[in-house]
Scaffold this motif. Structure first.
Motif, mmCIF file in Angstrom:
data_model
loop_
_atom_site.group_PDB
_atom_site.id
_atom_site.type_symbol
_atom_site.label_atom_id
_atom_site.label_comp_id
_atom_site.label_asym_id
_atom_site.label_seq_id
_atom_site.Cartn_x
_atom_site.Cartn_y
_atom_site.Cartn_z
ATOM 1 N N HIS A 40 82.013 31.336 20.866
ATOM 2 C CA HIS A 40 82.086 30.865 19.476
ATOM 3 C C HIS A 40 81.912 32.012 18.485
ATOM 4 O O HIS A 40 82.311 31.897 17.332
ATOM 5 N N ARG A 60 84.958 32.827 16.716
ATOM 6 C CA ARG A 60 85.741 31.710 16.174
ATOM 7 C C ARG A 60 85.204 31.247 14.821
ATOM 8 O O ARG A 60 84.133 31.668 14.386
ATOM 9 N N THR A 93 83.858 28.574 14.165
ATOM 10 C CA THR A 93 82.644 27.778 14.302
ATOM 11 C C THR A 93 81.381 28.572 13.962
ATOM 12 O O THR A 93 80.357 27.971 13.661
#
Lengths: 362, 362
Positions: free
Chosen positions: B353, B356, B358
């Motif tokens: 993550h 990303r 996120t």
């Protein structure tokens, strides 16, 4: 030094399975590569096999990148096929802090030992035989070719550290490795086992380790004893100086860091150098790899800057190192060369001479 | 912010005098530059004057780069001409550890105070008003234009450090300074005086110092008290943790480093952050310059790597910092985002993550 590698869970996407396949392909002709995944007929230009059983030969090494539930079946199948060893990239074992996952990891270790297919991992990123150019890892970095071959063997429980900061910093500093090994949760082979292997590797002059906890502290201390006998330095980061670090390590690879003071005493006894950050691990390892042990105690400092002299001297003194006085002859000879610009001493501030030929004489 | 600078001892060779002249010329039209040296009619395209007395105006600043015996006469002459202040690059004073040189330095300080022409140095490399682009220094580096303007005011007794590692590292890391000030032997103005000045400079948010010893410790502690009142952080390297450092500092700028434990207590009382190497001085200063003070105690760590989590947590714990537990709500929400790849906690290992979208949510 595997001649054939199977990659179970290979994919075309550049996630763990795709990256593992990409990395083993960089070895070129010296390794036969077999992607395994029932969903593909071909991957990266290679024939893809539905299962390990279908492979045309027994692979020397199997990379396992499948969901955690399927790891033991794949390992068992690999053993039946006659595989040599395996790297389990898959996570979801003891690090999840759930009893069934912990037991699954115990079971995985038992299968490895029973079948003789010894494994690295699970929850690791693989390893690299840097000197042979064989990278069996799921590193997201693609900068392998910029790394020098060298005399430092790195054993690192954290794969993201081994193939992240330790890779990029080594490249930017021109530091070379013989091996990069990530060990993850260590269901079977431990950091100590890899360090033991590197003791016998003539291309490895220094063993650099990043360890959260030892599964078997006695085994590591035995490796330390052997390393001291062989005169091969071990430099390591060992988590657990503080309660916070111990807690974090347990959440990461389910390692118990152990009693820190006891480790310090043991490290000291065996001449193991404990360091505390990435830079230190690399710098100290390189210094030990590149330089013979001094024949006399004591260090001398020369610098173009009095400030650098006093800062360095202060740090040395803080670490308990000594800066012996120069002999009268050395002092007078150096002062003659300096000719009034700077002065001899330990430390010696040689001002502008630092950028001249005279620095060799000094 | 001088509008006119005389460079006494300017030469065409790129040694101290030539470098000083070159550096002031980079200020362009905002400064009128007067080389002074009876041996030249012209230097670097400018008319050269035989003495300070012959200058067409009173210089705001005089750079003095002449043999040590001639420094006091030049300073006296500059005072008679109406000069504002002076930078004495010349060495050969108290740092030579000879009684007559020490007395010469005492005399130099007296002349500065009697005439009102306050001086930096001797045995310094000068200073830079980075925000205005005025470099009055004998630095051998010519990379000024790559340095960012920023909020860190650097006060450094060692000129070779100020214009060497502190300049090159700031450039390579994109760290910016408001001022770079080297103070040398401090016959007159001390590091504390410059720090006091920077307290009132709105462009300086953090004062970074590299000090071997304070001529007047009380004066510095008064500056620390004022800094704390104003909420302006002071970060410093102070030599003298060890006897070796103290000895080296005395050889360098004839500084007595003083009792280290007393300094530590005083620094702690006034909220001064003591650090121990170049990198720390720059990194801590930049962190304090760029970030507001946290409104709540406690730190949270997130990383793509469990190894980085545990190493960082261990270092934080070792320094006595706390990593509070996440609230149940925070933990559950983050775990939902992570969706099984990594796990929430403090530290939190967010695996892939980290690269990303996120990560913003987390």
């Amino acid at each position: 030094n595997p001649r054939s590698i199977a990659v179970v869970g290979a994919t075309e996407r550049m996630q763990y399975g795709g990256r593992f396949l990409r990395s083993v392909l960089t070895a070129g002709d010296q390794v036969r590569v077999y992607p395994v995944n029932p969903r593909y007929n071909e991957l990266m230009g290679l024939q893809c096999y539905p299962s390990v059983t279908d492979l045309p030969e027994s692979p020397d090494l199997v990379g396992i990148i499948v969901p955690y539930q399927r790891v033991i079946p794949v390992l068992t199948e690999s053993a039946e096929k006659g595989a040599g060893s395996a790297i389990v990239i898959s996570a979801g074992f003891a690090e999840r802090a759930e009893e069934d996952r912990r037991l699954l990891q115990v079971g995985l270790g038992e299968v490895a030992r029973e079948t003789g297919v010894r494994i690295s991992g699970p929850n690791c990123l693989g390893l690299a035989n840097v000197k042979s150019g064989i990278w069996a890892c799921s590193s997201s970095s693609t900068v392998f070719e910029k790394l020098n071959t060298g005399n430092i063997g790195l054993v690192c429980q954290s794969g993201a550290s081994a193939f992240g900061p330790f890779l990029s910093r080594a490249i930017s500093r021109g530091i070379g490795y013989s091996y990069i090994i990530s060990t993850g949760n260590e269901a079977d082979l431990e950091a100590s086992d890899f360090a033991r292997y590197l003791l016998d590797d003539d291309d490895t002059k220094v063993i650099a380790m990043f360890v959260e906890g030892f599964k078997d502290a006695r085994k590591f201390l035995e490796v330390c004893r052997l390393a001291a006998q062989k005169g091969k330095p071990i430099v390591l980061i060992k988590i657990g100086r503080s309660g916070l670090g111990a807690r974090a390590a347990q959440a990461h690879t389910a390692s118990l860091t152990g009693e820190d003071a006891a480790y310090n005493a043991a490290f000291k006894q065996h001449g193991v150098t404990r360091v505390f950050d990435w830079d230190q691990l690399l710098e100290v390892s390189q210094m030990l790899a590149d330089n013979p042990a001094p024949s006399e105690p004591g260090i001398a400092i020369i610098s173009h800057s009095g400030g650098v002299c006093s800062l360095t001297a202060d740090a040395f003194g803080h670490e308990g190192l000594d800066l012996p006085d120069l002999s009268r002859e050395a002092r007078d000879t150096i002062n003659e060369i300096l000719a009034g610009f700077g002065w001899a001493g330990n430390p010696a501030d040689i001002t502008g001479h630092a950028s001249r030929d005279t620095v060799e004489l000094i």
